[in-house]
Design an enzyme around this catalytic site. Structure first.
Site, PDB file in Angstrom:
ATOM      1  N   LYS A  34       0.738  -1.365  -0.022  1.00  0.00           N
ATOM      2  CA  LYS A  34       0.045  -0.060   0.185  1.00  0.00           C
ATOM      3  C   LYS A  34       0.870   1.350  -0.155  1.00  0.00           C
ATOM      4  O   LYS A  34       2.099   1.166   0.032  1.00  0.00           O
ATOM      5  CB  LYS A  34      -0.792   0.223   1.091  1.00  0.00           C
ATOM      6  CG  LYS A  34      -1.573  -1.471   1.351  1.00  0.00           C
ATOM      7  CD  LYS A  34      -2.409  -1.858   0.079  1.00  0.00           C
ATOM      8  CE  LYS A  34      -2.893  -3.339   0.786  1.00  0.00           C
ATOM      9  NZ  LYS A  34      -4.096  -3.833  -0.293  1.00  0.00           N
TER      10      LYS A  34
HETATM   11  C1  PLP Z   1      -4.996  -4.941   0.689  1.00  0.00           C
HETATM   12  C2  PLP Z   1      -6.445  -4.962   0.561  1.00  0.00           C
HETATM   13  C3  PLP Z   1      -7.197  -5.202   1.605  1.00  0.00           C
HETATM   14  C4  PLP Z   1      -6.677  -5.904   2.960  1.00  0.00           C
HETATM   15  O1  PLP Z   1      -5.806  -5.267   3.615  1.00  0.00           O
HETATM   16  P1  PLP Z   1      -4.994  -6.129   4.585  1.00  0.00           P
HETATM   17  O2  PLP Z   1      -4.283  -5.095   5.483  1.00  0.00           O
HETATM   18  O3  PLP Z   1      -3.969  -6.887   4.008  1.00  0.00           O
HETATM   19  O4  PLP Z   1      -6.015  -6.804   5.617  1.00  0.00           O
HETATM   20  C5  PLP Z   1      -8.487  -4.996   1.565  1.00  0.00           C
HETATM   21  N1  PLP Z   1      -9.209  -4.231   0.375  1.00  0.00           N
HETATM   22  C6  PLP Z   1      -8.207  -3.856  -0.740  1.00  0.00           C
HETATM   23  C7  PLP Z   1      -9.127  -3.372  -2.085  1.00  0.00           C
HETATM   24  C8  PLP Z   1      -7.076  -4.288  -0.448  1.00  0.00           C
HETATM   25  O5  PLP Z   1      -6.232  -3.899  -1.379  1.00  0.00           O
END
Ligand code: PLP
Length: 384
Positions: free
Chosen positions: A182
């Site tokens: 992210k």
């Molecule tokens: C990465 C992601 C998640 C989950 O995030 P985590 O922190 O790994 O639980 C949920 N929704 C989207 C769209 C994502 O890209």
């Protein structure tokens, strides 16, 4: 030539140093760093109540519990999102109601959301795909009209904004992810931003076993809570990362602009579908977590897997976001089939995510574009 990852965090020496200081501080689990990180996140989002978790997935599960979503409830979401959304809806015992997405923005189709609302609908869970905000005016007008909760899957949207306000800075509940792919990371981690202080306090209980402290110094549990609290080690990294976030988002924006500059003029001829630059013009602040295109596979002699392998052989990492969630084994077992959500299904078949992270240079973007254009050109089906 070094390997170009499709996503990845920036960790510098100063960040490694703050992690080391926290490791040596004598306090590892949730403590002063978590409090400071929550404070800093809140300050960025209009002072709204903010709590951090072990992941965005955990934050979403707690948000659902908080909203009382469970058995007999329906939750509307897009077929084009990450599996965690459907998983959490099902885990709390509710029914996932899928609608399709827009082909270009890949965001949830709000016309279909309105048509999917029933007497059992409790919430809408829109994903801001790749960090491009959904139409927030329309989304919240629908939610208000039908008295529905909104839990925004803002996993990719830290740094995104709508009409100048940060995503998470207004609306109902928004959940962010700090996974290394992210825009900023705490290794693993997530956050939820609430409209309501009482709900935020309750989320704190739900993320830590459901424990409340009694006046006599003992503890009590009134709900089977999970264990989703973030460590101070993660939080101190998050604090250091947050300071760089705006700079990194600006770098992503420039790299995305370079992708458009290199690809837009050949996209039509190649049959390549480009992402939406922003679909409300100046209104939309895009975090550019991902740059996704649709390959012209129907006109190509190689499969997507062969394309990805060929890019990989040239030291270029390629991602796929996302599979169509309604076609997972889980949701097929509940009766879902091909043909229900044509846009999500087409994206799932044809999409590739090109490398995009702040450590990249324009030359890296050019290398990716040249490699992709050459591959498509050299594997074009001959017209009959
Ligand atoms: C990465 C992601 C998640 C989950 O995030 P985590 O922190 O790994 O639980 C949920 N929704 C989207 C769209 C994502 O890209």
């Amino acid at each position: 030539m070094n390997y170009l990852k499709f996503a990845g965090p920036v960790i510098d020496d100063a960040m490694a140093e703050v992690v080391k200081q926290t490791l040596l501080s004598g306090w590892l689990t949730s403590g002063p760093q978590v409090a400071a990180f929550e404070q800093a996140l809140s300050a960025r989002h209009g002072g709204r109540p903010t709590r951090v978790f072990t992941s965005a997935t955990a934050a979403m599960e707690v948000a659902f519990e908080l909203c009382g979503i469970g058995e007999g409830d329906e939750v509307i979401t897009s077929a084009m999102t990450f599996f965690s959304v459907g998983n959490m809806i099902e885990r709390v015992g509710a029914k996932t109601v899928f609608v399709d997405c827009d082909l270009t923005s890949r965001n949830i189709n709000l016309d279909q959301v309105e048509r999917a609302i029933t007497a059992r609908t409790k919430a809408i869970v829109p994903t801001h795909f790749s960090g491009l905000p959904c139409n927030m005016d329309r989304l919240y007008a629908i939610a208000q009209k039908h008295k529905l909760r909104v839990i925004e899957d803002a996993a990719l949207a830290i740094g995104s904004s709508w009409k100048g306000s940060p995503i998470g800075g207004f609306g109902d509940i928004a959940t962010f992810s700090f996974h290394p792919n992210k825009n900023m990371t705490t290794i693993e981690g997530g956050a939820a931003i609430f409209a309501d202080e009482v709900e935020a306090r309750r989320a704190e209980v739900l993320r830590f076993h459901g424990i409340t402290k009694l006046a006599d110094g003992t503890r009590d549990v009134d709900y089977p809570g999970g264990k989703f609290n973030m460590s101070d080690v993660s939080a101190c990294l998050g604090l250091a990362q947050l300071k760089q976030l705006d700079q990194w988002c600006a770098a992503r924006q420039k790299l995305a602009t370079q992708y458009f500059a290199k690809l837009s003029f050949v996209a039509d001829r190649l049959g390549l579908s480009m992402p939406a630059p922003a679909y409300a013009g100046e209104e939309t602040g895009h975090s550019w977590n991902m740059f996704c295109v649709l390959l012209p596979l129907a006109q190509m002699t190689i499969s997507r897997k062969q394309f990805i392998d060929a890019m990989h052989a040239q030291q270029i990492g390629i991602g796929v976001s996302y599979e169509a969630m309604h076609l997972s084994t889980l949701f097929r077992s509940k009766g879902h089939r091909e043909g229900e959500h044509p846009h999500a299904e087409r994206i799932a078949r044809e999409t590739v995510t090109l490398p995009l992270h702040p450590s990249m240079t324009f030359a890296d973007v050019d290398r990716v574009c040249s490699a992709m254009i050459d591959l498509i050109r050299s594997h074009q089906r001959q017209a009959a």
